[in-house]
Design an enzyme around this catalytic site. Sequence first.
Site, mmCIF file in Angstrom:
data_model
loop_
_atom_site.group_PDB
_atom_site.id
_atom_site.type_symbol
_atom_site.label_atom_id
_atom_site.label_comp_id
_atom_site.label_asym_id
_atom_site.label_seq_id
_atom_site.Cartn_x
_atom_site.Cartn_y
_atom_site.Cartn_z
ATOM 1 N N GLY A 154 0.813 -1.171 -0.063
ATOM 2 C CA GLY A 154 -0.191 -0.064 -0.040
ATOM 3 C C GLY A 154 1.005 1.132 -0.240
ATOM 4 N N ARG A 194 14.837 5.941 10.560
ATOM 5 C CA ARG A 194 14.305 7.335 11.385
ATOM 6 C C ARG A 194 14.700 7.202 12.774
ATOM 7 N NH1 ARG A 194 8.824 5.240 8.369
ATOM 8 N NH2 ARG A 194 9.188 5.900 6.300
ATOM 9 N N ARG A 241 2.635 12.115 10.823
ATOM 10 C CA ARG A 241 3.507 11.137 11.300
ATOM 11 C C ARG A 241 4.975 11.809 11.321
ATOM 12 N NH1 ARG A 241 4.730 5.862 7.494
ATOM 13 N NH2 ARG A 241 6.283 7.194 6.575
ATOM 14 N N ARG A 264 6.651 10.873 -2.081
ATOM 15 C CA ARG A 264 5.934 9.374 -1.676
ATOM 16 C C ARG A 264 4.260 9.716 -2.217
ATOM 17 N NH1 ARG A 264 8.091 6.389 2.798
ATOM 18 N NH2 ARG A 264 10.290 6.652 2.560
HETATM 19 N N1 LIG Z 1 9.832 -4.395 -2.640
HETATM 20 C C1 LIG Z 1 10.247 -4.312 -1.341
HETATM 21 N N2 LIG Z 1 9.544 -3.086 -0.949
HETATM 22 C C2 LIG Z 1 9.913 -2.973 0.540
HETATM 23 C C3 LIG Z 1 10.495 -3.649 1.320
HETATM 24 N N3 LIG Z 1 10.561 -3.159 2.614
HETATM 25 C C4 LIG Z 1 9.873 -2.042 2.446
HETATM 26 N N4 LIG Z 1 9.264 -1.820 1.110
HETATM 27 C C5 LIG Z 1 8.278 -0.920 0.810
HETATM 28 O O1 LIG Z 1 8.816 0.346 0.634
HETATM 29 C C6 LIG Z 1 8.076 1.426 0.704
HETATM 30 C C7 LIG Z 1 8.782 2.402 1.852
HETATM 31 O O2 LIG Z 1 9.006 2.037 3.153
HETATM 32 P P1 LIG Z 1 9.507 2.667 4.069
HETATM 33 O O3 LIG Z 1 10.456 3.713 3.821
HETATM 34 O O4 LIG Z 1 9.686 2.113 5.419
HETATM 35 O O5 LIG Z 1 8.213 3.952 4.343
HETATM 36 P P2 LIG Z 1 6.761 3.808 4.945
HETATM 37 O O6 LIG Z 1 5.977 2.814 3.776
HETATM 38 O O7 LIG Z 1 6.334 5.231 4.793
HETATM 39 O O8 LIG Z 1 6.689 3.413 6.165
HETATM 40 C C8 LIG Z 1 6.933 0.833 1.510
HETATM 41 O O9 LIG Z 1 6.087 0.695 0.225
HETATM 42 C C9 LIG Z 1 7.268 -0.510 1.842
HETATM 43 O O10 LIG Z 1 6.171 -1.493 1.870
HETATM 44 C C10 LIG Z 1 11.174 -5.005 0.390
HETATM 45 O O11 LIG Z 1 11.906 -5.557 1.222
HETATM 46 N N5 LIG Z 1 10.872 -5.033 -0.700
HETATM 47 N N1 LIG Z 2 -6.857 4.393 10.007
HETATM 48 C C1 LIG Z 2 -6.140 5.647 10.373
HETATM 49 N N2 LIG Z 2 -6.756 6.806 10.674
HETATM 50 C C2 LIG Z 2 -5.931 7.510 11.004
HETATM 51 N N3 LIG Z 2 -4.407 7.634 11.400
HETATM 52 C C3 LIG Z 2 -3.916 6.262 10.790
HETATM 53 C C4 LIG Z 2 -4.860 5.292 10.328
HETATM 54 N N4 LIG Z 2 -4.014 4.074 10.181
HETATM 55 C C5 LIG Z 2 -2.518 4.820 10.406
HETATM 56 N N5 LIG Z 2 -2.611 6.013 11.040
HETATM 57 C C6 LIG Z 2 -1.541 6.807 11.178
HETATM 58 O O1 LIG Z 2 -1.064 7.142 10.027
HETATM 59 C C7 LIG Z 2 0.318 7.200 10.064
HETATM 60 C C8 LIG Z 2 1.114 6.353 8.840
HETATM 61 O O2 LIG Z 2 0.759 5.033 9.136
HETATM 62 P P1 LIG Z 2 1.822 3.897 9.242
HETATM 63 O O3 LIG Z 2 1.424 2.689 9.699
HETATM 64 O O4 LIG Z 2 3.431 4.305 9.403
HETATM 65 O O5 LIG Z 2 1.842 3.805 7.331
HETATM 66 P P2 LIG Z 2 2.664 3.043 6.554
HETATM 67 O O6 LIG Z 2 3.426 1.921 7.272
HETATM 68 O O7 LIG Z 2 1.690 2.409 5.503
HETATM 69 O O8 LIG Z 2 3.603 3.802 5.745
HETATM 70 C C9 LIG Z 2 0.761 6.913 11.353
HETATM 71 O O9 LIG Z 2 1.138 8.161 12.132
HETATM 72 C C10 LIG Z 2 -0.374 6.084 12.211
HETATM 73 O O10 LIG Z 2 -0.509 6.132 13.335
#
Ligand SMILES: Nc1nc2c(ncn2[C@@H]2O[C@H](COP(=O)(O)OP(=O)(O)O)[C@@H](O)[C@H]2O)c(=O)[nH]1
Ligand SMILES: Nc1ncnc2c1ncn2[C@@H]1O[C@H](COP(=O)(O)OP(=O)(O)O)[C@@H](O)[C@H]1O
Length: 362
Positions: A140, A173, A266, A277
Amino acid sequence: MGEAPAFLVDDLQDGPLNGLELNNGTCKTTTVVGEKTYVTVGADDGTLSIDVQIFDRSLGEWVHPTVLGTKPLSCNGHSAVLFENRILVLKKGSKSDDQIWFLEVDTEYVRQQRKKLGTEVVAWSKGVIGNAEKPIVISGPSGVGKGTLISMLMKEFPSMFGFSVSHTTRAPRNMEKDGVHYHFTEKSVMEKEIKSGKFLEFASVHGNLYGTSVEAVEVVADAGKRCILDIDVQGARSVRASSLEAIFIFVCPPSMEELEKRLRDRGTETEEQILKRLRNAQAEIEQGKSSNIFDFILYNDNLEECYDRLKKLLGLDGFVATSPKSAPREINLPTDHSVSKIDDKIIISCISSGLDKESKNS
Ligand SMILES: Nc1nc2c(ncn2[C@@H]2O[C@H](COP(=O)(O)OP(=O)(O)O)[C@@H](O)[C@H]2O)c(=O)[nH]1
Ligand SMILES: Nc1ncnc2c1ncn2[C@@H]1O[C@H](COP(=O)(O)OP(=O)(O)O)[C@@H](O)[C@H]1O
């Protein structure tokens, strides 16, 4: 393609000798698959990995394959038997979580990699001792709530789920720990590891490399837990094509405005990164919804409701988390064994290590 390893030519003509210990401290197996004979060779000092060579009878020559996956270290010998489109390799006298290995020789994954790399390919994967259910792939756009949903699941069912810790070249982070949230890696190191076949899948996402190592998934499965992978759509597509059978879930935001709000609130990204993003999110959502990769689409509007729907589709609604599941049963293979196949059953013949050393137990 190359010369025949000198010690093998005669043995091949004599037919396969499974688990034969050669005089020079090495052990080899030969397995015939169509026109090809797969030869695995291991030294018994446990320092080198088991080597794979292929003799192609249609070409009449030896082929050195590209070997993907984590290679098993050799130990006190090993035995092998063909099991569908992979070779089951049993290591003798090693620990129970390191005894069972598979060498994929003609799986869908290997065939794809063969096409991609233009070479002969084999892939190692470790057999797991747990009997956990299919892994769950969650994708997602950034900020939609994947991490939040996964944390809730792991908190409520700690003994049931394990997280696949990815490698990434992005900077950690504030609260992120190396080895827990990610394995934070240098780009040059990760590129080398990609070439060496360490990763089940990898992709460039928002300007950084991310990848799931074969080992990250095996560690969770070995603990008898169901593996959760948080990966992007490209990664999900690669896993779909791999030999890992999984359930694929795509998490959608209720709107782009809400997604932006969550990302900003966040507070973990710079303005530039947030904009990148958000730009990528649109295409990810389109692919997530329209491609045939995902089995389920979850709208994360109200968090609690979304979490309930997630549990429902995983068959966990009404499930009461009780004491941890018992640890996977240990299988202790004796040092001395051989392996064969009758119909669809694998027979492991063990030479008793008790008083009656000559008696054979199956
Ligand atoms: N293909 C791939 N995508 C990854 C992997 N780990 C994390 N991601 C994806 O990379 C994207 C960015 O992750 P991140 O930098 O942690 O940011 P966040 O999704 O905003 O929490 C997200 O869509 C994750 O699902 C991996 O091992 N392989
Ligand atoms: N259903 C929701 N409603 C409001 N805020 C949410 C919901 N789900 C997640 N959040 C908040 O949105 C932000 C992004 O969520 P996160 O789990 O880090 O997203 P991702 O892993 O997909 O990048 C976080 O601060 C989280 O607490």
